[in-house]
Write a protein that holds these residues in place. Structure first.
Motif, PDB file in Angstrom:
ATOM      1  N   HIS A   8       0.798  -1.225   0.000  1.00 21.49           N
ATOM      2  CA  HIS A   8       0.000   0.000   0.000  1.00 21.49           C
ATOM      3  C   HIS A   8       0.829   1.273   0.000  1.00 21.49           C
ATOM      4  N   LEU A   9       2.033   1.207   0.515  1.00 25.82           N
ATOM      5  CA  LEU A   9       2.801   2.409   0.828  1.00 25.82           C
ATOM      6  C   LEU A   9       4.191   2.351   0.209  1.00 25.82           C
ATOM      7  N   THR A  22       5.742  10.565  -0.686  1.00 26.38           N
ATOM      8  CA  THR A  22       4.971   9.373  -0.336  1.00 26.38           C
ATOM      9  C   THR A  22       3.911   9.082  -1.387  1.00 26.38           C
ATOM     10  N   ILE A  24       0.621   6.445  -1.684  1.00 26.67           N
ATOM     11  CA  ILE A  24      -0.235   5.481  -0.990  1.00 26.67           C
ATOM     12  C   ILE A  24      -1.312   5.019  -1.954  1.00 26.67           C
ATOM     13  N   THR A  26      -4.832   2.748  -2.189  1.00 24.47           N
ATOM     14  CA  THR A  26      -5.911   1.992  -1.579  1.00 24.47           C
ATOM     15  C   THR A  26      -6.798   1.467  -2.702  1.00 24.47           C
ATOM     16  N   ILE A 159      -1.634   5.518   8.477  1.00 20.01           N
ATOM     17  CA  ILE A 159      -0.475   6.291   8.023  1.00 20.01           C
ATOM     18  C   ILE A 159      -0.648   7.747   8.422  1.00 20.01           C
TER      19      ILE A 159
END
Length: 265
Positions: A8-9, A22, A24, A26, A159
């Motif tokens: 996911h990250l 970053t 991310i 989903t 997060i």
């Protein structure tokens, strides 16, 4: 560039100042935070997003208006931009001039335009939420470093996007208000009590992966500010306050800026 990655990250780390970006993902969306810093690094982040986003919308969170955190925003023209209300009130030309000055100093050419992002979703207060399917973003004001910072919590992944706070390699850089900075740090326990945080991602430095590490960083930051205020009030020597930091030859300049700022306060 990858400092940390799971399904996911992905946390990217620039070669300059250990600046993080970053991404991310989903089931509902792709979230990009502060893409930076060198052109090839921004390209790598962009390629990663394009390779995995599919039909999902892209949201771009800008944690604050420092030039090194907006420099790659132009690589994501399709993104829905999220930032604070105060971010909109900044002078874009002033920020963009700082980017141009950096690029000129190091003879850097960029493929993508350097833009000051137009904000689509404005964060105005603590606790505001954005729900995207089963993904929830919760925002908090984070003032003190600058006057336009925000925290973002991404759930259910746990997060915490912390911007330029709670670093493991930098003491607080205070550009806006030392009082506000301390109030921002004091939100730590409240955030930890409301959200199940698994990762804290700072703007410069390494991911924190435990509550204990986050609390240590909070205490270290508060200790620096309190100690700095005490030595300034007593007109005492203060260079020892940066002796424990790894990159102290560079950080001493930032420390001296803090001294001048607090003297003005």
């Amino acid at each position: 560039m990858i400092q940390y990655q799971d399904k996911h990250l992905t946390v990217f780390e620039s070669q300059l100042y250990k600046t993080t970006s970053t991404v991310i993902q989903t089931e509902d969306c792709v979230i990009v935070v502060d893409p930076c810093l060198l052109p090839s690094e921004v390209d790598e982040i962009r390629e990663h997003v394009v390779s995995m986003k599919g039909n999902r919308p892209v949201y771009l969170i800008i944690t604050h208006s420092d030039w090194d955190h907006i420099v790659g925003a132009g690589a994501f023209p399709e993104a829905i931009v999220i930032a604070s209300e105060a971010f909109q009130l900044k002078n874009p030309n002033e920020i963009l001039e700082q980017v141009k000055a950096f690029d000129d100093e190091y003879y850097i050419d960029r493929k993508t335009s350097v833009v000051y992002p137009n904000v689509d979703i404005v964060v105005k207060k603590d606790g505001e939420q954005l729900k995207i399917g089963n993904t929830t973003l919760t925002f908090y004001e984070a003032k003190g470093h600058t006057d336009d910072g925000i925290f973002a919590i991404v759930e259910p992944l746990g997060i915490w996007i912390a911007g330029d706070y709670l670093s493991d390699i930098e003491f607080p850089f205070i550009y806006s208000s030392s009082t506000d900075y301390m109030k921002t740090l004091e939100k730590t326990e409240a955030i930890l009590s409301v959200h199940r945080i698994k990762f804290l991602i700072t703007g410069h430095g390494h991911v924190a992966r435990s509550t204990e590490e986050i609390l240590i960083r909070k205490q270290d930051s508060l200790k620096y500010i309190n100690n700095l205020k005490q030595v300034i009030q007593s007109n005492a020597e203060h260079e020892h306050l940066v002796d424990s930091y790894r990159y102290k030859r560079s950080l001493k300049k930032c420390h001296e800026e803090n001294v001048r700022f607090l003297l003005n306060e």
